[in-house]
Write an enzyme that holds these catalytic residues in place. Structure first.
Site, PDB file in Angstrom:
ATOM      1  N   ASP A  24     -10.015   2.689   2.363  1.00 25.74           N
ATOM      2  CA  ASP A  24     -10.148   2.149   3.728  1.00 25.74           C
ATOM      3  C   ASP A  24     -10.853   3.160   4.641  1.00 25.74           C
ATOM      4  OD1 ASP A  24      -8.990  -0.331   3.323  1.00 25.74           O
ATOM      5  OD2 ASP A  24      -6.968   0.339   3.831  1.00 25.74           O
ATOM      6  N   LYS A  27       0.809  -1.238   0.000  1.00 22.18           N
ATOM      7  CA  LYS A  27       0.000   0.000   0.000  1.00 22.18           C
ATOM      8  C   LYS A  27       0.840   1.285   0.000  1.00 22.18           C
ATOM      9  CE  LYS A  27      -4.059  -1.908   2.361  1.00 22.18           C
ATOM     10  NZ  LYS A  27      -5.043  -1.721   3.429  1.00 22.18           N
TER      11      LYS A  27
END
Ligand code: NAP
Length: 288
Positions: free
Chosen positions: A110, A72
């Protein structure tokens, strides 16, 4: 399910390892429910091969990918643009590949996934809300930005207090006038008084270590708090079971997973995500 043809649009998830990801089942069920000729595939990519994998997928005509552990943060320098959210979190979990130019656009769903799930569960976050956030890693980073932007006061409690302090410094740097502090685990009892929400953003309690919890045994839960565990395997972690036993509302992390996936789905396809279908696919995969 539609037949794979020359028209089939491809997306996927890059991770290492990636075989435990629920995203393929979740997204493919959503494509099927909407009759979309799309497929979502798991792609195990070693960290040293991330640049060639990302560029190769763009060149091969993929529409986008999700990124999971450990990619990420490392993906950021490969991208042509990132959203403000990804910049604030300093990590991307979703890329869109622009068909015409091949440009790579990154974002982070997220934060959206967590905040949408709080909303769906009727957990309000206001300027009056005090939140205890357990953990200071990638998930905690996204969650803290979402909570602070919504006006909450956030207390970050982490095993390594230095890492929590680094996150707090980053949050103060990136967001102005926010109420956030880092404290050591032995301060939990002192700081938890009056908290409206407790969020576990550590892997503690995750299968197979199902008897672990990030909440210290000798510290009572704050009265009336909602307890949210980002861990979703098992569905009822020890933290959630303990919160249930104390008469508190206890919410597992499957909704966050589904809603971050729904946000990526909508970005790629321009269709509203069938959240219920995605949730059912995840629950079925977890049962199997
Ligand atoms: P990460 O970046 O590796 O951070 C892990 C955090 O947990 C760190 O703060 C770490 O503390 C702490 N920790 C790890 N092992 C610990 C232990 N034995 N005792 C105490 N603290 C410990 O991981 P992440 O990406 O933030 O993910 C954390 C968890 O969030 C995942 O395991 C997953 O279950 C959950 N998650 C859920 C979703 C969802 O959609 N539901 C999305 C993302 C993540 P130190 O700093 O001291 O090492």
């Amino acid at each position: 399910m539609t037949t794979i043809t020359g028209e089939t649009q491809l997306v996927g998830v890059i991770g290492y390892p990636v075989k435990h990801s629920l995203s393929p089942q979740m997204h493919n069920a959503a494509f099927e429910a909407l009759g979309l000729n799309w497929r979502y595939v798991p792609l195990a990519v070693r960290p040293d091969r991330l640049p060639e994998a990302v560029r190769g997928l763009a060149a091969a005509g993929f529409r986008g990918v999700n990124l999971t552990v450990p990619h990420k943060v490392d993906v950021l320098p490969l991208l042509d643009s990132i959203t403000d959210v990804a910049r604030l979190i300093d990590a991307a979990n979703t890329i869109s590949f622009e068909a015409e130019t091949g440009a790579l656009h990154g974002t982070n769903t997220d934060l959206d996934g967590f905040m949408r799930d709080l909303d769906a569960n009727g957990v309000p976050i206001t300027h009056e809300s005090k939140v205890i956030l357990l953990g200071a890693g990638g998930a905690a980073r996204a969650i803290s930005v979402g909570l602070l932007q919504a006006g909450a006061e956030v207390v970050i409690v982490n095993r390594s207090v230095d890492r929590a302090a680094e996150l707090v410094a980053l949050l103060h740097h990136n967001l102005h006038g926010v109420k956030v502090q880092a404290v050591a685990q032995d301060q939990l009892a002192r700081v938890s008084e009056g908290a409206a929400l407790i969020v576990n953003a550590t892997p503690l309690g995750m299968w197979p270590h199902v008897d672990a919890s990030s909440w210290a045994e000798d510290v009572p839960f704050p009265a009336g708090a909602v307890v949210y565990d980002t861990v979703y395997r098992p569905a009822r972690t020890k933290l959630l079971r303990d919160a249930d036993a104390a008469g508190l509302r206890a919410i597992g992390g499957i909704g966050m997973l589904v809603r971050q996936g729904a946000a990526a789905f909508e970005l790629w396809t321009d269709h509203g995500a069938p959240v219920d279908v995605m949730m059912a696919a995840c629950l079925k995969a977890l049962r199997e």
